[in-house]
Motif scaffolding. Structure first.
Motif, mmCIF file in Angstrom:
data_model
loop_
_atom_site.group_PDB
_atom_site.id
_atom_site.type_symbol
_atom_site.label_atom_id
_atom_site.label_comp_id
_atom_site.label_asym_id
_atom_site.label_seq_id
_atom_site.Cartn_x
_atom_site.Cartn_y
_atom_site.Cartn_z
ATOM 1 N N SER A 113 19.921 19.214 -0.657
ATOM 2 C CA SER A 113 20.745 18.101 -1.363
ATOM 3 C C SER A 113 20.123 16.877 -1.767
ATOM 4 O O SER A 113 18.863 16.766 -1.760
ATOM 5 N N VAL A 114 20.247 16.471 -2.921
ATOM 6 C CA VAL A 114 19.835 15.321 -3.574
ATOM 7 C C VAL A 114 20.753 14.299 -3.513
ATOM 8 O O VAL A 114 21.909 14.333 -3.755
ATOM 9 N N GLY A 115 20.183 13.110 -3.136
ATOM 10 C CA GLY A 115 20.821 11.815 -3.615
ATOM 11 C C GLY A 115 21.905 10.891 -2.682
ATOM 12 O O GLY A 115 21.553 11.094 -1.398
ATOM 13 N N LEU A 116 22.732 10.382 -3.100
ATOM 14 C CA LEU A 116 23.529 9.270 -2.695
ATOM 15 C C LEU A 116 25.029 9.704 -2.708
ATOM 16 O O LEU A 116 25.556 10.428 -3.780
ATOM 17 N N HIS A 117 25.898 9.129 -1.794
ATOM 18 C CA HIS A 117 27.205 9.017 -2.101
ATOM 19 C C HIS A 117 27.338 7.978 -3.466
ATOM 20 O O HIS A 117 26.170 7.569 -3.966
ATOM 21 N N LEU A 118 28.597 7.904 -4.082
ATOM 22 C CA LEU A 118 28.393 7.252 -5.401
ATOM 23 C C LEU A 118 28.576 5.644 -5.290
ATOM 24 O O LEU A 118 29.735 5.218 -5.106
ATOM 25 N N PRO A 119 27.554 4.845 -5.113
ATOM 26 C CA PRO A 119 27.651 3.622 -4.976
ATOM 27 C C PRO A 119 27.661 3.003 -6.318
ATOM 28 O O PRO A 119 27.406 3.465 -7.426
ATOM 29 N N THR A 120 27.635 1.545 -6.384
ATOM 30 C CA THR A 120 28.010 0.738 -7.816
ATOM 31 C C THR A 120 26.777 -0.334 -7.745
ATOM 32 O O THR A 120 26.741 -0.933 -6.617
ATOM 33 N N LEU A 121 26.201 -0.408 -8.732
ATOM 34 C CA LEU A 121 25.117 -1.442 -8.937
ATOM 35 C C LEU A 121 25.601 -2.335 -10.202
ATOM 36 O O LEU A 121 25.828 -1.820 -11.136
ATOM 37 N N SER A 122 25.738 -3.470 -9.647
ATOM 38 C CA SER A 122 26.387 -4.345 -10.958
ATOM 39 C C SER A 122 25.193 -5.159 -11.071
ATOM 40 O O SER A 122 24.431 -5.975 -10.124
ATOM 41 N N GLY A 178 20.675 -8.139 -19.378
ATOM 42 C CA GLY A 178 19.299 -8.652 -19.312
ATOM 43 C C GLY A 178 18.328 -8.488 -18.103
ATOM 44 O O GLY A 178 17.036 -8.708 -18.399
ATOM 45 N N ASP A 179 19.041 -8.428 -17.139
ATOM 46 C CA ASP A 179 18.158 -8.065 -15.848
ATOM 47 C C ASP A 179 17.629 -6.822 -15.906
ATOM 48 O O ASP A 179 17.922 -5.893 -16.498
ATOM 49 N N ASN A 180 16.763 -6.505 -14.898
ATOM 50 C CA ASN A 180 16.153 -5.184 -14.566
ATOM 51 C C ASN A 180 16.996 -4.582 -13.500
ATOM 52 O O ASN A 180 17.600 -5.128 -12.694
ATOM 53 N N SER A 181 17.168 -3.108 -13.692
ATOM 54 C CA SER A 181 17.993 -2.390 -12.949
ATOM 55 C C SER A 181 17.088 -1.356 -12.262
ATOM 56 O O SER A 181 16.229 -0.911 -12.796
ATOM 57 N N LYS A 219 9.771 11.182 -0.090
ATOM 58 C CA LYS A 219 10.886 12.085 -1.138
ATOM 59 C C LYS A 219 11.932 11.148 -1.812
ATOM 60 O O LYS A 219 13.010 11.110 -1.528
ATOM 61 N N HIS A 220 11.185 10.049 -2.416
ATOM 62 C CA HIS A 220 11.955 9.167 -3.128
ATOM 63 C C HIS A 220 11.804 9.149 -4.634
ATOM 64 O O HIS A 220 10.647 9.164 -4.883
ATOM 65 N N LEU A 221 12.632 8.908 -5.258
ATOM 66 C CA LEU A 221 12.836 8.985 -6.747
ATOM 67 C C LEU A 221 13.514 7.620 -7.109
ATOM 68 O O LEU A 221 14.594 7.098 -6.726
ATOM 69 N N SER A 222 12.852 6.812 -8.189
ATOM 70 C CA SER A 222 13.795 5.786 -8.495
ATOM 71 C C SER A 222 13.700 5.681 -10.034
ATOM 72 O O SER A 222 12.656 6.269 -10.687
ATOM 73 N N LEU A 223 14.761 5.004 -10.584
ATOM 74 C CA LEU A 223 14.839 4.823 -12.018
ATOM 75 C C LEU A 223 14.885 3.315 -12.400
ATOM 76 O O LEU A 223 15.737 2.525 -11.841
ATOM 77 N N GLN A 224 13.929 2.738 -13.227
ATOM 78 C CA GLN A 224 13.895 1.278 -13.662
ATOM 79 C C GLN A 224 14.411 1.192 -14.975
ATOM 80 O O GLN A 224 13.726 1.713 -15.886
#
Lengths: 113, 113
Positions: free
Chosen positions: B3-12, B16-19, B71-76
């Motif tokens: 499996s890959v990933g996460l349960h479906l969290p929300t990032l608010s 203009g900020d970085n995510s 084993k970690h991937l991130s998107l900025q």
């Protein structure tokens, strides 16, 4: 250059009926993939086809589901005797070669009453 | 299981900020990773990809980081805009396997003005 096309976009079926979902890949693409997505979940791989061949169907249920990609015409995902649990969004993707980027269609949302 | 990933969290985030969206994967045999953006009612849209022999790749306003040790991937996403609001999925492809993708559950990004 048209993208991946799927039809219908929405499909309503009663339990026991058949559902046929169509996918036309991008021009020049001969590899097609079908995925299923339940609400609030990621996509789950179902089947990978090339023209007239099923390459990998490891994600497809053994019963009631079938897929084809004929020499002429779109790829078809067929679900016989639908049940409520088949309600989902079904996405098709295509690629030019077997290891290239996959381009996704808009999906078909199947609702089983 | 695989499996890959996460349960479906929300990032608010504020406009203009970085995510930063994170993803954990479990298949050390995966050789290719992709980030997709999915807007409501649409199919996944390719954002950026990275191969396992790299640890960073930059696109326009987006950067993907790969840490194979954990084993970690991130998107900025830099300077997040309201149009970036969507669900973001990471996906992996197993080395030597066919081109089927294994998707995570996704993260919902909400951008507030």
């Amino acid at each position: 250059n048209a993208g991946v096309m799927q039809n219908p976009r929405h499909l309503v079926r009663r339990r026991g009926q058949e559902a046929r979902l169509r996918c036309s890949p991008m021009k020049g693409h001969s590899h097609v993939y079908w995925y299923r997505q339940l609400p609030e979940e990621g996509l789950k791989f179902m089947v990978y086809l090339q023209k007239e061949n099923i390459i990998d169907e490891s994600g497809m249920p053994k019963e009631r589901f079938s897929a084809e990609f004929p020499k002429e015409g779109p790829s078809i995902l067929r679900i016989q005797q639908v049940v409520r649990g088949d309600s989902a969004a079904y996405f098709c993707a295509s690629s030019q070669q077997g290891n290239n980027e996959q381009f996704f269609g808009p999906g078909t949302r199947l609702t089983v009453l | 299981g695989e499996s890959v990933g996460l349960h479906l969290p929300t990032l608010s985030v504020q406009e203009g900020d970085n995510s930063i969206i994170n993803c954990a994967y479990s298949n050390s045999a995966s050789d290719y990773f992709i980030w997709y953006k999915q807007e409501s009612g649409k199919g996944p849209q390719f954002i950026i990809d990275i191969r396992s022999n790299m640890d960073k790749r930059q696109g326009q306003r987006v950067t993907v980081l790969l840490n194979k040790t954990v084993k970690h991937l991130s998107l900025q996403i830099a300077a997040t805009q309201p149009g970036d609001s969507a669900v973001y999925f990471c996906a992996e492809r197993l080395s030597g396997g066919y081109n089927k993708l294994i998707f995570g559950a996704g993260t919902r990004l909400a951008v507030h003005p």
